[in-house]
Write an enzyme that holds these catalytic residues in place. Sequence first.
Site, short mmCIF file in Angstrom:
data_model
loop_
_atom_site.label_atom_id
_atom_site.label_comp_id
_atom_site.label_asym_id
_atom_site.label_seq_id
_atom_site.Cartn_x
_atom_site.Cartn_y
_atom_site.Cartn_z
N PHE A 116 0.81 -1.22 0.00
CA PHE A 116 0.00 0.00 0.00
C PHE A 116 0.84 1.27 0.00
CE2 PHE A 116 -0.18 2.55 3.90
CZ PHE A 116 0.63 1.81 4.75
N LYS A 117 2.13 1.17 0.34
CA LYS A 117 2.96 2.37 0.39
C LYS A 117 3.07 3.05 -0.97
CE LYS A 117 5.22 1.41 4.68
NZ LYS A 117 4.65 0.08 5.00
#
Length: 477
Positions: A116-117
């Site tokens: 998700f980064k």
Amino acid sequence: MRYRSTRGDAARPRFCDILLEGLAPDGGLYVPEDYPQVDTATLARWRRIYHEQGYAELAFEILSLYIDDIPADDLRALLRRTYTAEVFGTGEIVPLRHLEDGLWLEALSNGPTLAFKDMAMQLLGQLFEYELARRGETLNILGATSGDTGSAAEYAMRGKRGIRVFMLSPHGRMSPFQQAQMYSLQDSNIHNIAIEGVFDDCQDIVKAVSADLDFKRRWRIGTVNSINWARLLAQVVYYFAGWIQATERDDERVSFAVPSGNFGNVCAGHVARMMGLPIAQLVVATNENDVLDEFFRTGVYRVRSSADTFETSSPSMDISKASNFERFVFDLLGRDAAQTRALFGEALARDGRFDLSAHPAFAHARERFGFVSGKSTHANRLATIADAWQRFGVMIDPHTADGVKVAREHQQPGVPMIVLETALPIKFAATIQEALGREPERPAKFAGIEALPKRVRVMPPEVERVKAYIETVCRAG
Ligand SMILES: *Cc1c(COP(=O)(O)O)cnc(C)c1O
């Protein structure tokens, strides 16, 4: 929009002033002076925008409330370049997938590095390039990684004008897939340094280099760590997009369950809720490193030593303290900067802990701010992964499994629970193998990645060696 420090510094910078900065000068974190409020009519409009014009336009609506020092057309163009189906795999960008009765997974990990980064880091790359060009400046980003952050930063910054990345990683300690992801990058502005040591050695070197203010200024050293406000702001958008997909009415409530480490992801959910998004609960899920679960259960926040920080099978949540937590506590204490400084600046430095159990605000964490928590262990993770695969044919990664496990403990009838999927299983193949006795699915674009030529320099854990290398690269131009 102006920003302020959680510890009371008098300055009131704007968005671009804090974009390239870390902490505020007084050691606090930057927060917006107030949270823009959205009403039901705005939510209805945003719902239409997401469905008809897409994620980038929704992001523009939200981010333009917080950014008034980038012209609207430029901001819109940056967002359209960032959130594309080519980069994130689908037109929805963050599609929702049904798992079981009342429980959904929101996919945040279909970006370039499968965690998700990417959602925030891809935007940060565009914003950094834009702002540095506007100022006629360059930046050398120095970081340490145990996996997800470093690769997300490199894939966001590769090929960007005015930016170099020097990323330290522990030699031979990341998963083969993670090593291949980072070290196979051939871009001339990306520099991988494998340190003969552990992650803490890498982090110590970054701290030592950053503490040399002369060196830092001369070579324009910066960071992209998780306390960066722009990263947090980018994450707010997918809470709105998740709610839009899970609901039909504009007053319908949902809950989110968030696999948590540094409290960056779930803090973005807190911001969305403060803006008026109808969120019932924010469920904080931790692994064996349960700093946050302990706080939400007992009111005691206790930083762990490195000896008390466990290496787990959800490694991106292995933290000793939660670096974004101060932003929430500031709001919890009614935005009282003196009290926030007393806790984070003084009590933590002195005792390594503080205790809000008797403070009247502590009850508000659950009642007014919607926070609840839980923890998950290696055995829970394996069982949850196996169960999702056997009952639903869905393969989830160990971090997402922590989220699903804790989400189930807090489900309320009639309120959809959205678990944020923070990584894909392929990044953590060994644990999937242990849980399922088979290899995880591999997206086609990563076929054979481990065999690609690697571009990495191996070094002993010596600060001077790293500094000398940075200098040599920068002098060469
Ligand atoms: C970084 C990360 C987390 C933790 O997110 P925080 O913002 O630090 O709370 C969880 N899962 C994965 C896969 C991550 O990479």
